[in-house]
Scaffold this motif. Sequence first.
Motif, PDB file in Angstrom:
ATOM      1  N   ALA A 180       0.853  -1.191   0.000  1.00 24.39           N
ATOM      2  CA  ALA A 180       0.000   0.000   0.000  1.00 24.39           C
ATOM      3  C   ALA A 180       0.885   1.236   0.000  1.00 24.39           C
ATOM      4  CB  ALA A 180      -0.895  -0.003   1.231  1.00 24.39           C
ATOM      5  N   GLY A 181       0.515   2.218  -0.816  1.00 21.38           N
ATOM      6  CA  GLY A 181       1.361   3.399  -0.924  1.00 21.38           C
ATOM      7  C   GLY A 181       0.552   4.648  -1.179  1.00 21.38           C
ATOM      8  N   PRO A 182       1.193   5.791  -1.179  1.00 21.25           N
ATOM      9  CA  PRO A 182       0.486   7.056  -1.357  1.00 21.25           C
ATOM     10  C   PRO A 182      -0.169   7.153  -2.729  1.00 21.25           C
ATOM     11  CG  PRO A 182       2.857   7.381  -1.577  1.00 21.25           C
ATOM     12  CD  PRO A 182       2.649   5.981  -1.074  1.00 21.25           C
ATOM     13  N   GLY A 183      -1.347   7.766  -2.739  1.00 18.39           N
ATOM     14  CA  GLY A 183      -2.036   7.973  -3.998  1.00 18.39           C
ATOM     15  C   GLY A 183      -2.818   6.789  -4.500  1.00 18.39           C
ATOM     16  N   ARG A 184      -2.862   5.703  -3.724  1.00 15.26           N
ATOM     17  CA  ARG A 184      -3.550   4.485  -4.186  1.00 15.26           C
ATOM     18  C   ARG A 184      -4.454   3.916  -3.093  1.00 15.26           C
ATOM     19  NH1 ARG A 184       0.590   0.441  -6.897  1.00 15.26           N
ATOM     20  NH2 ARG A 184       1.568   0.414  -4.866  1.00 15.26           N
ATOM     21  N   SER A 185      -4.984   4.764  -2.219  1.00 17.37           N
ATOM     22  CA  SER A 185      -5.713   4.253  -1.051  1.00 17.37           C
ATOM     23  C   SER A 185      -6.914   3.404  -1.437  1.00 17.37           C
ATOM     24  CB  SER A 185      -6.150   5.420  -0.159  1.00 17.37           C
ATOM     25  OG  SER A 185      -6.949   6.347  -0.882  1.00 17.37           O
ATOM     26  N   GLY A 186      -7.753   3.875  -2.354  1.00 18.96           N
ATOM     27  CA  GLY A 186      -8.929   3.106  -2.743  1.00 18.96           C
ATOM     28  C   GLY A 186      -8.582   1.842  -3.489  1.00 18.96           C
ATOM     29  N   TYR A 187      -7.636   1.952  -4.409  1.00 23.50           N
ATOM     30  CA  TYR A 187      -7.204   0.779  -5.161  1.00 23.50           C
ATOM     31  C   TYR A 187      -6.582  -0.252  -4.235  1.00 23.50           C
ATOM     32  CZ  TYR A 187      -4.583  -1.973  -8.610  1.00 23.50           C
ATOM     33  OH  TYR A 187      -4.065  -2.995  -9.370  1.00 23.50           O
ATOM     34  N   ALA A 188      -5.706   0.189  -3.331  1.00 24.87           N
ATOM     35  CA  ALA A 188      -5.046  -0.727  -2.402  1.00 24.87           C
ATOM     36  C   ALA A 188      -6.054  -1.409  -1.493  1.00 24.87           C
ATOM     37  CB  ALA A 188      -4.001   0.014  -1.578  1.00 24.87           C
ATOM     38  N   ALA A 189      -6.992  -0.634  -0.953  1.00 25.19           N
ATOM     39  CA  ALA A 189      -7.970  -1.203  -0.021  1.00 25.19           C
ATOM     40  C   ALA A 189      -8.868  -2.220  -0.706  1.00 25.19           C
ATOM     41  CB  ALA A 189      -8.812  -0.077   0.592  1.00 25.19           C
ATOM     42  N   SER A 190      -9.347  -1.898  -1.904  1.00 27.32           N
ATOM     43  CA  SER A 190     -10.269  -2.805  -2.595  1.00 27.32           C
ATOM     44  C   SER A 190      -9.564  -4.075  -3.071  1.00 27.32           C
ATOM     45  CB  SER A 190     -10.935  -2.088  -3.766  1.00 27.32           C
ATOM     46  OG  SER A 190      -9.980  -1.538  -4.663  1.00 27.32           O
ATOM     47  N   LYS A 191      -8.325  -3.957  -3.540  1.00 29.20           N
ATOM     48  CA  LYS A 191      -7.602  -5.142  -3.991  1.00 29.20           C
ATOM     49  C   LYS A 191      -7.185  -6.017  -2.808  1.00 29.20           C
ATOM     50  CE  LYS A 191      -6.559  -6.171  -7.613  1.00 29.20           C
ATOM     51  NZ  LYS A 191      -7.266  -7.027  -8.627  1.00 29.20           N
ATOM     52  N   ALA A 192      -6.821  -5.402  -1.697  1.00 22.63           N
ATOM     53  CA  ALA A 192      -6.473  -6.195  -0.511  1.00 22.63           C
ATOM     54  C   ALA A 192      -7.695  -6.942   0.004  1.00 22.63           C
ATOM     55  CB  ALA A 192      -5.907  -5.287   0.579  1.00 22.63           C
ATOM     56  N   ALA A 193      -8.851  -6.289  -0.014  1.00 22.36           N
ATOM     57  CA  ALA A 193     -10.081  -6.965   0.416  1.00 22.36           C
ATOM     58  C   ALA A 193     -10.424  -8.117  -0.519  1.00 22.36           C
ATOM     59  CB  ALA A 193     -11.227  -5.954   0.471  1.00 22.36           C
ATOM     60  N   ALA A 194     -10.223  -7.923  -1.821  1.00 19.44           N
ATOM     61  CA  ALA A 194     -10.491  -8.990  -2.786  1.00 19.44           C
ATOM     62  C   ALA A 194      -9.579 -10.185  -2.547  1.00 19.44           C
ATOM     63  CB  ALA A 194     -10.310  -8.461  -4.208  1.00 19.44           C
ATOM     64  N   ALA A 195      -8.302  -9.917  -2.256  1.00 23.97           N
ATOM     65  CA  ALA A 195      -7.366 -11.007  -1.976  1.00 23.97           C
ATOM     66  C   ALA A 195      -7.769 -11.764  -0.721  1.00 23.97           C
ATOM     67  CB  ALA A 195      -5.949 -10.455  -1.827  1.00 23.97           C
ATOM     68  N   ALA A 196      -8.223 -11.046   0.296  1.00 23.18           N
ATOM     69  CA  ALA A 196      -8.662 -11.693   1.532  1.00 23.18           C
ATOM     70  C   ALA A 196      -9.916 -12.530   1.294  1.00 23.18           C
ATOM     71  CB  ALA A 196      -8.909 -10.644   2.608  1.00 23.18           C
ATOM     72  N   LEU A 197     -10.811 -12.033   0.453  1.00 25.59           N
ATOM     73  CA  LEU A 197     -12.014 -12.786   0.117  1.00 25.59           C
ATOM     74  C   LEU A 197     -11.645 -14.124  -0.521  1.00 25.59           C
ATOM     75  CD1 LEU A 197     -15.074 -13.105  -0.350  1.00 25.59           C
ATOM     76  CD2 LEU A 197     -14.826 -11.686  -2.404  1.00 25.59           C
ATOM     77  N   LEU A 198     -10.725 -14.097  -1.481  1.00 25.51           N
ATOM     78  CA  LEU A 198     -10.328 -15.336  -2.148  1.00 25.51           C
ATOM     79  C   LEU A 198      -9.525 -16.247  -1.223  1.00 25.51           C
ATOM     80  CD1 LEU A 198      -9.433 -14.002  -5.706  1.00 25.51           C
ATOM     81  CD2 LEU A 198     -11.407 -15.369  -5.033  1.00 25.51           C
ATOM     82  N   ASP A 199      -8.725 -15.667  -0.336  1.00 26.05           N
ATOM     83  CA  ASP A 199      -8.003 -16.482   0.647  1.00 26.05           C
ATOM     84  C   ASP A 199      -8.985 -17.224   1.554  1.00 26.05           C
ATOM     85  OD1 ASP A 199      -5.403 -15.998  -0.132  1.00 26.05           O
ATOM     86  OD2 ASP A 199      -5.114 -14.311   1.246  1.00 26.05           O
ATOM     87  N   SER A 200     -10.012 -16.531   2.000  1.00 28.13           N
ATOM     88  CA  SER A 200     -11.010 -17.155   2.865  1.00 28.13           C
ATOM     89  C   SER A 200     -11.717 -18.283   2.138  1.00 28.13           C
ATOM     90  CB  SER A 200     -12.025 -16.109   3.339  1.00 28.13           C
ATOM     91  OG  SER A 200     -11.403 -15.138   4.153  1.00 28.13           O
ATOM     92  N   LEU A 201     -12.075 -18.040   0.878  1.00 31.32           N
ATOM     93  CA  LEU A 201     -12.732 -19.073   0.080  1.00 31.32           C
ATOM     94  C   LEU A 201     -11.820 -20.277  -0.097  1.00 31.32           C
ATOM     95  CD1 LEU A 201     -15.036 -20.062  -1.761  1.00 31.32           C
ATOM     96  CD2 LEU A 201     -13.908 -18.839  -3.643  1.00 31.32           C
ATOM     97  N   ALA A 202     -10.544 -20.019  -0.376  1.00 35.66           N
ATOM     98  CA  ALA A 202      -9.598 -21.120  -0.561  1.00 35.66           C
ATOM     99  C   ALA A 202      -9.502 -21.975   0.694  1.00 35.66           C
ATOM    100  CB  ALA A 202      -8.218 -20.576  -0.937  1.00 35.66           C
ATOM    101  N   GLN A 203      -9.494 -21.337   1.854  1.00 31.29           N
ATOM    102  CA  GLN A 203      -9.417 -22.090   3.108  1.00 31.29           C
ATOM    103  C   GLN A 203     -10.687 -22.897   3.347  1.00 31.29           C
ATOM    104  OE1 GLN A 203      -8.027 -19.690   6.448  1.00 31.29           O
ATOM    105  NE2 GLN A 203      -6.764 -18.483   5.055  1.00 31.29           N
ATOM    106  N   GLU A 204     -11.816 -22.375   2.937  1.00 26.71           N
ATOM    107  CA  GLU A 204     -13.060 -23.138   3.050  1.00 26.71           C
ATOM    108  C   GLU A 204     -13.008 -24.389   2.178  1.00 26.71           C
ATOM    109  OE1 GLU A 204     -16.328 -20.616   2.120  1.00 26.71           O
ATOM    110  OE2 GLU A 204     -15.941 -19.235   3.792  1.00 26.71           O
ATOM    111  N   GLN A 205     -12.347 -24.290   1.027  1.00 28.29           N
ATOM    112  CA  GLN A 205     -12.274 -25.435   0.126  1.00 28.29           C
ATOM    113  C   GLN A 205     -11.343 -26.523   0.641  1.00 28.29           C
ATOM    114  OE1 GLN A 205     -14.592 -25.254  -2.278  1.00 28.29           O
ATOM    115  NE2 GLN A 205     -14.919 -23.288  -1.254  1.00 28.29           N
ATOM    116  N   THR A 206     -10.493 -26.213   1.591  1.00 28.40           N
ATOM    117  CA  THR A 206      -9.609 -27.232   2.149  1.00 28.40           C
ATOM    118  C   THR A 206     -10.192 -27.833   3.425  1.00 28.40           C
ATOM    119  OG1 THR A 206      -8.366 -25.542   3.377  1.00 28.40           O
ATOM    120  CG2 THR A 206      -7.555 -26.156   1.203  1.00 28.40           C
ATOM    121  N   SER A 207     -11.395 -27.405   3.764  1.00 29.99           N
ATOM    122  CA  SER A 207     -12.054 -27.940   4.955  1.00 29.99           C
ATOM    123  C   SER A 207     -12.735 -29.257   4.614  1.00 29.99           C
ATOM    124  CB  SER A 207     -13.082 -26.939   5.482  1.00 29.99           C
ATOM    125  OG  SER A 207     -14.176 -26.855   4.577  1.00 29.99           O
TER     126      SER A 207
END
Length: 263
Positions: free
Chosen positions: A144-171
């Motif tokens: 995350a860096g200056p000038g990219r707050s919205g882009y950084a926040a939305s992409k980080a949330a998307a990555a976390a969403l897919l990480d959570s889904l991936a962990q559900e698939q290994t359950s």
Amino acid sequence: MVTAPGQDHRRALVVGGSTGIGRGVADAWAAAGLDVTVLSRSAPAGPGADRLRWAATDLTDPDRVTDTLAAAAAEPLHAVCYSAVHYGSGRALFQDCDVSEWRRQIDVNLHGLWLTLDRTLSALRRTESPGVFLGVSSEVVYNAGPGRSGYAASKAAAAALLDSLAQEQTSEAPGAEALRVVQALPAGMVDTPGIRRRRPEDFDYSAYMTPASFGPLARELAATSGAGLHGAHLVVDGDGSWRPVTEAMPVSQSRTLTARTAP
């Protein structure tokens, strides 16, 4: 309306696949014999476009997006890629961004991903081999860096969403073994129409990656259904090779910005 018939034995869907990394994935999957549908605002053009189906899609119109995704997922899907992205009109400090820009980044980078997952996971689970979902990530998730707050926040949330889904698939959840989730990001800047709109006319793109760099990984995922890569975050290099992000953090593309001077 969906146009351009393709192969009919294995189906794939690329959201945001008319240009950029998504197009690189779509072309690779089509070349591998998959029947590929692209959902995007503009139709795929240029070499290879005749091998892709297309349905006009605006991710900021969630009601129509839901219907389009439902139609695309009416039959089993072998592979799905979410590559749609809204960077913003340009890098700017938080104080210089308005709420409409923020909402568009959320609609495209995050909510569109959620809608795609919601409508396609059941289709991915209806294939004989495990379906694979490829999310196109970004170095900004880690830098995350200056000038990219919205882009950084939305992409980080998307990555976390897919990480959570991936962990559900290994359950031990029923049907978990029928789906694999992979995330991939470019090692450097990629020469795309979206980036070119933000650069001077005389800019030198010779050091930039091309969307075709994602072709080898896309073909690997199509051939193996992501075997051995479930839950991975992969950094794709310009030569088409890839490595786990854990081997070395991606290089930051942030740069120092100064506050806008009030008139």
